[in-house]
Structure formats: structure tokens, C-alpha cells
Design a protein around this motif. Sequence first.
Motif, PDB file in Angstrom:
ATOM      1  N   GLY A 207       5.547  -1.022   4.322  1.00  0.00           N
ATOM      2  CA  GLY A 207       6.246  -1.033   5.599  1.00  0.00           C
ATOM      3  C   GLY A 207       7.589  -0.319   5.543  1.00  0.00           C
ATOM      4  O   GLY A 207       8.120   0.102   6.567  1.00  0.00           O
ATOM      5  N   PHE A 208       8.148  -0.183   4.341  1.00  0.00           N
ATOM      6  CA  PHE A 208       9.433   0.509   4.202  1.00  0.00           C
ATOM      7  C   PHE A 208       9.243   1.976   3.837  1.00  0.00           C
ATOM      8  O   PHE A 208      10.208   2.703   3.664  1.00  0.00           O
ATOM      9  CB  PHE A 208      10.291  -0.178   3.133  1.00  0.00           C
ATOM     10  CG  PHE A 208      10.728  -1.552   3.541  1.00  0.00           C
ATOM     11  CD1 PHE A 208      11.866  -1.742   4.309  1.00  0.00           C
ATOM     12  CD2 PHE A 208       9.972  -2.662   3.193  1.00  0.00           C
ATOM     13  CE1 PHE A 208      12.258  -3.008   4.698  1.00  0.00           C
ATOM     14  CE2 PHE A 208      10.355  -3.934   3.583  1.00  0.00           C
ATOM     15  CZ  PHE A 208      11.502  -4.111   4.340  1.00  0.00           C
ATOM     16  N   LEU A 209       7.983   2.378   3.688  1.00  0.00           N
ATOM     17  CA  LEU A 209       7.729   3.769   3.316  1.00  0.00           C
ATOM     18  C   LEU A 209       7.199   4.556   4.513  1.00  0.00           C
ATOM     19  O   LEU A 209       7.701   4.431   5.600  1.00  0.00           O
ATOM     20  CB  LEU A 209       6.763   3.826   2.128  1.00  0.00           C
ATOM     21  CG  LEU A 209       7.476   3.507   0.809  1.00  0.00           C
ATOM     22  CD1 LEU A 209       6.510   3.047  -0.249  1.00  0.00           C
ATOM     23  CD2 LEU A 209       8.221   4.751   0.344  1.00  0.00           C
ATOM     24  N   GLY A 210       6.192   5.358   4.318  1.00  0.00           N
ATOM     25  CA  GLY A 210       5.699   6.212   5.396  1.00  0.00           C
ATOM     26  C   GLY A 210       6.035   7.659   5.106  1.00  0.00           C
ATOM     27  O   GLY A 210       6.860   7.971   4.239  1.00  0.00           O
ATOM     28  N   ARG A 211       5.384   8.542   5.818  1.00  0.00           N
ATOM     29  CA  ARG A 211       5.516   9.973   5.584  1.00  0.00           C
ATOM     30  C   ARG A 211       6.973  10.425   5.613  1.00  0.00           C
ATOM     31  O   ARG A 211       7.710  10.129   6.543  1.00  0.00           O
ATOM     32  CB  ARG A 211       4.724  10.718   6.661  1.00  0.00           C
ATOM     33  CG  ARG A 211       4.435  12.167   6.333  1.00  0.00           C
ATOM     34  CD  ARG A 211       3.631  12.778   7.465  1.00  0.00           C
ATOM     35  NE  ARG A 211       3.475  14.216   7.280  1.00  0.00           N
ATOM     36  CZ  ARG A 211       2.444  14.770   6.659  1.00  0.00           C
ATOM     37  NH1 ARG A 211       1.491  14.015   6.193  1.00  0.00           N
ATOM     38  NH2 ARG A 211       2.389  16.075   6.504  1.00  0.00           N
ATOM     39  N   GLY A 212       7.349  11.119   4.574  1.00  0.00           N
ATOM     40  CA  GLY A 212       8.694  11.670   4.533  1.00  0.00           C
ATOM     41  C   GLY A 212       9.751  10.733   3.983  1.00  0.00           C
ATOM     42  O   GLY A 212      10.879  11.138   3.760  1.00  0.00           O
ATOM     43  N   ALA A 264      -0.743   8.886  -0.793  1.00  0.00           N
ATOM     44  CA  ALA A 264      -1.576   9.606   0.170  1.00  0.00           C
ATOM     45  C   ALA A 264      -1.314   9.102   1.586  1.00  0.00           C
ATOM     46  O   ALA A 264      -1.341   9.857   2.547  1.00  0.00           O
ATOM     47  CB  ALA A 264      -3.047   9.440  -0.180  1.00  0.00           C
ATOM     48  N   GLY A 265      -1.039   7.822   1.720  1.00  0.00           N
ATOM     49  CA  GLY A 265      -0.785   7.257   3.036  1.00  0.00           C
ATOM     50  C   GLY A 265       0.595   7.605   3.569  1.00  0.00           C
ATOM     51  O   GLY A 265       0.952   7.231   4.683  1.00  0.00           O
ATOM     52  N   GLY A 266       1.380   8.330   2.798  1.00  0.00           N
ATOM     53  CA  GLY A 266       2.715   8.709   3.231  1.00  0.00           C
ATOM     54  C   GLY A 266       3.780   7.984   2.441  1.00  0.00           C
ATOM     55  O   GLY A 266       3.705   6.772   2.251  1.00  0.00           O
ATOM     56  N   GLY A 267       4.743   8.757   1.986  1.00  0.00           N
ATOM     57  CA  GLY A 267       5.846   8.159   1.250  1.00  0.00           C
ATOM     58  C   GLY A 267       5.879   8.617  -0.194  1.00  0.00           C
ATOM     59  O   GLY A 267       4.868   9.008  -0.764  1.00  0.00           O
ATOM     60  N   VAL A 268       7.071   8.596  -0.739  1.00  0.00           N
ATOM     61  CA  VAL A 268       7.308   9.017  -2.115  1.00  0.00           C
ATOM     62  C   VAL A 268       7.900   7.833  -2.869  1.00  0.00           C
ATOM     63  O   VAL A 268       8.751   7.124  -2.343  1.00  0.00           O
ATOM     64  CB  VAL A 268       8.289  10.214  -2.140  1.00  0.00           C
ATOM     65  CG1 VAL A 268       8.707  10.554  -3.556  1.00  0.00           C
ATOM     66  CG2 VAL A 268       7.667  11.436  -1.461  1.00  0.00           C
TER      67      VAL A 268
END
Length: 349
Positions: A207-212, A264-268
Motif C-alpha cells: 500500500g505504500f508502494l506502487g508504480r514509480g 512487477a506490480g509497481g514500486g522499487v
Amino acid sequence: MTTSVVAPGINLDELGWDQAWAAALAVALATSPELRGLTPARVAIEHRGAVEVVDEQGGFWAEATGKMFRDAGDKRELPVVGDWVAIADADTARSTASRAPLRAILPRRSCLVRRAAGERTEPQPIAANVDVAFVVTSANQDLNPRRLERYLATVRDGGATPVIVVNKVDLVADPASLSAAAIAVADGAPVLCTSALAGSGLDALLGFLGRGRTAVVVGSSGVGKSTIIATLMAGQVALASQPSRAHDDRGRHATTRRELYVLAGGGVLIDTPGMRELQLWVDDDALAFADVATIAAGCRFSDCRHRQEPGCAVRAAVAAGTLASGRLVGFHKLAAERAAALARHPRRR
Ligand SMILES: Nc1nc2c(ncn2[C@@H]2O[C@H](COP(=O)(O)OP(=O)(O)OP(=O)(O)O)[C@@H](O)[C@H]2O)c(=O)[nH]1
Ligand SMILES: [Mg+2]
Ligand SMILES: [Zn+2]
């Protein structure tokens, strides 16, 4: 997921690149003629004297070269994992397995910095351009409130948002009491309970990640940082040239370097080696102790240290039970550490 045609099929924006970074690169290229034609990449792994970087075409080695880096005053001026950098001749380095010249670091949006362990007092960057830091503690070890406070101060001071992760809750009967202890020092930071082994609670981290978005995972050795990343990464490929070492089932491998992973679902995610001790490299007590700072506005003296001074609103709040006494103890400890760090390193303001 959209992918570029080339392996490993990562778009720069999956790595966190955006229009503001593109603008920052354009400014750098426009202001320094010698940077013309350079391409962006993100630092994925730090080695001694070199880094592995990654761009849309995959990972390759790069080396900070040029006057700018020879003259580096301290380690904050050298590339650190998470940095966006400008690279010359990326394709040559890729095809010949040589080191590409790394010519510039784009201005960082955030950078977590600690004091290097040992005798010498110098800043040591932990990771750059992170939005979130997961501060991991283990449920089966004594939760150390002072250590947590140091982590939170370091994260906030570096310009990122801290999230406390109490891991290994499968090993304890009463995780709620542990999260309560963490909440008491969190000063507003979210507290999550996870079992990386059982895979429970990890969705909340996503929830704290995501694309970018980029998160660094920090905490003492053995608390489960790499296991958390491995579980989130399950079935995915590691970046750069090496296969994933975040975790393997045949026993425990202490992490020895900082390393970046793309979900893959977004986030580094950035894995880091466990820190035996975290010494502060921070400037502003108010960041770590916003609650104390708010109450301190009511102290009679503006430079009140909340010790013996008359008219101290902070000690009054402790006496009245509206501020936990541990918060004031932590505040004093932090203040003393900062004074010591400052005395040892007068270069800092
Ligand atoms: N019971 C239990 N064990 C866990 C959990 N998470 C990790 N472990 C175990 O704890 C040990 C240490 O995990 P790591 O992920 O290597 O810890 P780390 O924080 O990366 O440690 P360093 O790389 O040394 O900083 C391993 O044996 C893991 O299997 C958990 O949620 N529950
Ligand atoms: Mg590890
Ligand atoms: Zn006071």
C-alpha cells in the motif's frame, strides 16, 4: 504491465523516472556542455569504487569519473543506491562489459544518511530518492524504543516517510502489545505487523508502494528485511547483472550490500545490510520529536532544554501524564548524540 522490447523489459518510469527527473536531466545537460548526450540510469548496486546501474536496456557497470568526484568532500557527493545518474557511452559499457563513465548525479529528492560506524565521524548515505523507509524490527527480540527513534529521525531527516514494520509476529503470542510499544514511539508513523515467513501482513507494505515509488528497507541484522523483499518479489527477477540473492531457502545469508529490486506490480525496493548500530546524522530535533516540540512552544524559555529550567511545559506534561516520560528520555538522548556528532564534525553547520 507495459514493457520495453529489450530485456529485462523495464521502463524507466517503472524504476521511478518521471517528468520532473527528465526536467532535472535536461537542466543538467543544458548547463554543462560536457554532459551533452548523456543518458539516465538508476544506481542499483554499490560496489567499492564502482556501481551497477540499470536503464531500460538492463544493467551494466559504471564508475564515477571526472573532477567533480575526485573533489568529493564526503560520501554524500558520490553515487549511492537509488540515485539517478547521467551516463556516457552506456551502450559501449553494455556490449563490452566495461565500466561506463558516470558523469553526474541528478539532485536528490531525499537521502537517508547515517554517521559511519567507527572512529571517524563522517556521513554515510544509506539510499537516495526513496519515498518510504520500512523500519523493520523483529517481534522475537526486545523492541528497542531508542533505536526506533533514531531510525525514525534518520528517515524523516532524510526527507522520506517512515513506516515501522514489526516482523516475525508468528513467533510471539501477543503481537498487539509489541505494536503498542512501537506506536508509543512512532510519533505518527504507521506501525505494521508482518510475518514474512508466513507471508502475512505484507499487502499493507504494498500500500505504500506502487508504480514509480521507492522504498528502502532498514533495520538490524536478522530481523527479516531480505525475507520481506524476497516474499514480495516472489517469482520476479532481480535487476542488474546478478541473479537475486535477496533470499534463498537453503539457510540464511546476511545481506552485504545495498541492492535495488523492481516489483512487477509497481514500486522499487532497496535492500540494505543490517546495521549493528545506527548513529544519527541529523540536524533537527523537531523532526524526530514533533510531539515534544509542540509542547515546548509553551516553555517559558525559547531555548529550554527541558531539564531544570523553570516554567518547562514539557516536564509539566510528563508530570501531568500527557507526555510519556520515555519520550523526554529519548529526546534528551538524541540531543546529546547530536551535540557529540556536531562537536566531532565541525564542517556541519
Ligand atoms: N519465524 C520467522 N522467521 C523469519 C521471518 N522473517 C524472516 N525470518 C527468518 O529470519 C532470518 C533472517 O532473515 P533475513 O531476511 O536474512 O534478515 P535480514 O534483516 O535481511 O538480515 P541482514 O541481511 O543480516 O541484515 C532468516 O532465517 C529468515 O528465514 C518471519 O516473519 N518469521
Ligand atoms: Mg538481508
Ligand atoms: Zn522546557
